[in-house]
Scaffold this motif. Structure first.
Motif, PDB file in Angstrom:
ATOM      1  N   THR A   1       0.830  -1.209   0.000  1.00 14.48           N
ATOM      2  CA  THR A   1       0.000   0.000   0.000  1.00 14.48           C
ATOM      3  C   THR A   1       0.861   1.254   0.000  1.00 14.48           C
ATOM      4  N   ASN A   2       1.760   1.331   0.966  1.00 16.22           N
ATOM      5  CA  ASN A   2       2.517   2.564   1.164  1.00 16.22           C
ATOM      6  C   ASN A   2       3.543   2.815   0.068  1.00 16.22           C
ATOM      7  N   ILE A   3       4.147   1.753  -0.426  1.00 13.83           N
ATOM      8  CA  ILE A   3       5.216   1.926  -1.417  1.00 13.83           C
ATOM      9  C   ILE A   3       4.750   1.545  -2.823  1.00 13.83           C
ATOM     10  N   THR A   4       4.470   0.261  -3.046  1.00 10.29           N
ATOM     11  CA  THR A   4       4.207  -0.206  -4.409  1.00 10.29           C
ATOM     12  C   THR A   4       2.988   0.474  -5.023  1.00 10.29           C
ATOM     13  N   GLY A   5       1.871   0.489  -4.298  1.00 12.87           N
ATOM     14  CA  GLY A   5       0.665   1.105  -4.841  1.00 12.87           C
ATOM     15  C   GLY A   5       0.823   2.594  -5.053  1.00 12.87           C
ATOM     16  N   SER A   6       1.467   3.271  -4.103  1.00 11.70           N
ATOM     17  CA  SER A   6       1.673   4.712  -4.232  1.00 11.70           C
ATOM     18  C   SER A   6       2.549   5.032  -5.437  1.00 11.70           C
ATOM     19  N   VAL A   7       3.644   4.299  -5.589  1.00 16.75           N
ATOM     20  CA  VAL A   7       4.557   4.547  -6.707  1.00 16.75           C
ATOM     21  C   VAL A   7       3.860   4.278  -8.038  1.00 16.75           C
ATOM     22  N   TYR A   8       3.079   3.206  -8.102  1.00 17.47           N
ATOM     23  CA  TYR A   8       2.394   2.880  -9.358  1.00 17.47           C
ATOM     24  C   TYR A   8       1.381   3.965  -9.724  1.00 17.47           C
TER      25      TYR A   8
ATOM     26  N   PHE B   1       9.604  -1.329  16.731  1.00 18.43           N
ATOM     27  CA  PHE B   1       8.212  -1.678  16.968  1.00 18.43           C
ATOM     28  C   PHE B   1       7.263  -1.016  15.958  1.00 18.43           C
ATOM     29  N   GLN B   2       7.833  -0.431  14.920  1.00 23.52           N
ATOM     30  CA  GLN B   2       7.101   0.030  13.741  1.00 23.52           C
ATOM     31  C   GLN B   2       8.062  -0.034  12.554  1.00 23.52           C
ATOM     32  N   ALA B   3       8.883  -1.054  12.538  1.00 23.95           N
ATOM     33  CA  ALA B   3      10.029  -1.084  11.634  1.00 23.95           C
ATOM     34  C   ALA B   3       9.643  -0.980  10.162  1.00 23.95           C
ATOM     35  N   VAL B   4       8.641  -1.737   9.750  1.00 23.33           N
ATOM     36  CA  VAL B   4       8.264  -1.741   8.338  1.00 23.33           C
ATOM     37  C   VAL B   4       7.570  -0.434   7.970  1.00 23.33           C
ATOM     38  N   TYR B   5       6.695   0.047   8.840  1.00 28.90           N
ATOM     39  CA  TYR B   5       5.990   1.303   8.560  1.00 28.90           C
ATOM     40  C   TYR B   5       6.976   2.460   8.415  1.00 28.90           C
ATOM     41  N   ASN B   6       7.864   2.637   9.390  1.00 29.43           N
ATOM     42  CA  ASN B   6       8.822   3.739   9.298  1.00 29.43           C
ATOM     43  C   ASN B   6       9.702   3.604   8.067  1.00 29.43           C
ATOM     44  N   GLY B   7      10.080   2.369   7.748  1.00 29.52           N
ATOM     45  CA  GLY B   7      10.870   2.150   6.546  1.00 29.52           C
ATOM     46  C   GLY B   7      10.121   2.566   5.291  1.00 29.52           C
ATOM     47  N   SER B   8       8.818   2.292   5.262  1.00 25.75           N
ATOM     48  CA  SER B   8       8.019   2.677   4.089  1.00 25.75           C
ATOM     49  C   SER B   8       7.919   4.192   3.973  1.00 25.75           C
ATOM     50  N   LYS B   9       7.834   4.874   5.106  1.00 27.36           N
ATOM     51  CA  LYS B   9       7.748   6.331   5.073  1.00 27.36           C
ATOM     52  C   LYS B   9       9.102   6.956   4.729  1.00 27.36           C
TER      53      LYS B   9
ATOM     54  N   SER C   1      12.077  10.110   0.778  1.00 24.06           N
ATOM     55  CA  SER C   1      13.194  10.166  -0.164  1.00 24.06           C
ATOM     56  C   SER C   1      12.697  10.238  -1.607  1.00 24.06           C
ATOM     57  N   PHE C   2      11.717   9.425  -1.930  1.00 24.84           N
ATOM     58  CA  PHE C   2      11.166   9.370  -3.286  1.00 24.84           C
ATOM     59  C   PHE C   2      10.603  10.722  -3.694  1.00 24.84           C
ATOM     60  N   ALA C   3       9.888  11.380  -2.782  1.00 18.96           N
ATOM     61  CA  ALA C   3       9.264  12.663  -3.097  1.00 18.96           C
ATOM     62  C   ALA C   3      10.318  13.716  -3.450  1.00 18.96           C
ATOM     63  N   PHE C   4      11.399  13.785  -2.654  1.00 25.56           N
ATOM     64  CA  PHE C   4      12.437  14.775  -2.924  1.00 25.56           C
ATOM     65  C   PHE C   4      13.160  14.468  -4.236  1.00 25.56           C
ATOM     66  N   ALA C   5      13.400  13.191  -4.507  1.00 23.73           N
ATOM     67  CA  ALA C   5      14.074  12.809  -5.751  1.00 23.73           C
ATOM     68  C   ALA C   5      13.202  13.143  -6.954  1.00 23.73           C
ATOM     69  N   LEU C   6      11.919  12.831  -6.857  1.00 19.81           N
ATOM     70  CA  LEU C   6      11.011  13.089  -7.972  1.00 19.81           C
ATOM     71  C   LEU C   6      10.877  14.586  -8.231  1.00 19.81           C
ATOM     72  N   ARG C   7      10.844  15.368  -7.162  1.00 19.58           N
ATOM     73  CA  ARG C   7      10.751  16.812  -7.326  1.00 19.58           C
ATOM     74  C   ARG C   7      11.962  17.340  -8.099  1.00 19.58           C
ATOM     75  N   GLU C   8      13.147  16.840  -7.769  1.00 15.27           N
ATOM     76  CA  GLU C   8      14.351  17.292  -8.473  1.00 15.27           C
ATOM     77  C   GLU C   8      14.312  16.895  -9.943  1.00 15.27           C
ATOM     78  N   GLU C   9      13.849  15.678 -10.227  1.00 16.44           N
ATOM     79  CA  GLU C   9      13.765  15.242 -11.615  1.00 16.44           C
ATOM     80  C   GLU C   9      12.831  16.130 -12.426  1.00 16.44           C
ATOM     81  N   LEU C  10      11.805  16.667 -11.783  1.00 18.99           N
ATOM     82  CA  LEU C  10      10.801  17.473 -12.476  1.00 18.99           C
ATOM     83  C   LEU C  10      11.091  18.971 -12.399  1.00 18.99           C
ATOM     84  N   ARG C  11      12.205  19.316 -11.781  1.00 19.79           N
ATOM     85  CA  ARG C  11      12.553  20.743 -11.687  1.00 19.79           C
ATOM     86  C   ARG C  11      12.670  21.338 -13.086  1.00 19.79           C
TER      87      ARG C  11
END
Length: 277
Positions: free
Chosen positions: A108-115, A146-154, A159-169
């Motif tokens: 949900t957090n990663i694959t679906g959002s990215v797609y 105790f939230q390892a996967v969730y924090n990792g997904s965030k 990171s993805f948001a900042f990278a994508l913003r730079e690509e679209l600058r």
């Protein structure tokens, strides 16, 4: 005012997503809202009362089929704003978690959002116009014991948001990362975290968080951390070693610590219970 413009908001049945949809409706956007539960229809009804044009789609955005269903519901209309807010959490120790629930967080957090962002964002780039809001979290700044996967997904989404913003600058497409802290929504109940310190603590107001995010996307801002407390926490996270941050996070998310808070922090006599989420 963007009257007649079109916004897609995911995770919009409750919480921050619903409040983001309300912000869009007040600004004059036509809306396509989505969530994986029937409550999305109730949310659509509430938004229509204010005069907004709203289409609701119940779809599981952890799957490519669900994302395709949402994309098809645009019926070829240009999306002016995509607010990719859908996400799920999961508390407790990693090896005590059911793997199917772990997989759902990732999907949900990663694959679906990215797609979804890839499908809608590709159209935006071709038109050289559009706004994308990605709901990350200050949780992405620290190892989430105790939230390892969730924090990792965030951490990925931040990171993805900042990278994508730079690509679209230099294009007409902007990317904004909304990074809230703990917020009064259904999140903590659904993540089985009501036995933790963070689950029972006072939280930020979802409407205020959404308003900050909406203002940021409309102004083309790159990121927004909501709330003074969260701004301080995110700044400190950039300075402390990861091991220290992981131990600090344990105090918030370890169910054992939550029991202590409940035992020694009762409500004042006559006070009403807080809405949890």
């Amino acid at each position: 005012m963007p009257n007649g413009q079109f916004a897609v908001v995911t995770g919009a049945s409750t919480g921050i997503g619903l409040e983001l949809a309300r912000c869009c409706a007040r600004a004059g956007f036509d809306l396509l809202i989505a969530a994986d539960e029937p409550a999305i229809e109730t949310a659509a009804g509430e938004l229509r009362v204010g005069g907004a044009k709203v289409v609701a789609v119940q779809a599981d955005l952890s799957t490519t089929e669900g994302v395709d269903r949402l994309y098809a519901a645009t019926e070829g209309r240009a999306v002016d704003a995509l607010l990719a807010n859908a996400g799920v959490g999961l508390g407790h120790a990693f090896f005590d978690q059911d793997f199917n629930r772990i997989r759902r967080v990732i999907d949900t957090n990663i694959t679906g959002s990215v797609y979804l962002i890839h499908r809608v964002g590709t159209d935006m780039r071709q038109r050289n116009a559009g706004r994308i809001l990605i709901t990350g979290s200050i949780a992405g700044f620290m190892p989430g014991s105790f939230q390892a996967v969730y924090n990792g997904s965030k951490a990925f989404l931040d990171s993805f948001a900042f990278a994508l913003r730079e690509e679209l600058r230099g294009t007409g497409v902007t990317v904004t990362c909304l990074m809230p802290g703990a917020t009064e929504t259904e999140f903590f109940r659904r993540a089985d975290m009501m036995d933790t310190s963070v689950g029972t603590a006072r939280k930020d107001d979802a409407a205020e968080v959404a308003k900050a995010g909406f203002d940021a996307i409309m102004s083309g801002k790159g990121d927004i951390v909501t709330g003074i407390k969260n701004k301080i926490q995110s700044a400190v996270a950039n300075l402390l070693p990861s091991g220290v941050l992981a131990r600090q996070h344990r105090k918030m998310a370890d169910p054992g610590h939550g029991e202590v808070v409940v035992r020694f922090s009762p409500r004042r006599p006559g006070s009403s219970p807080r809405r949890r989420g």
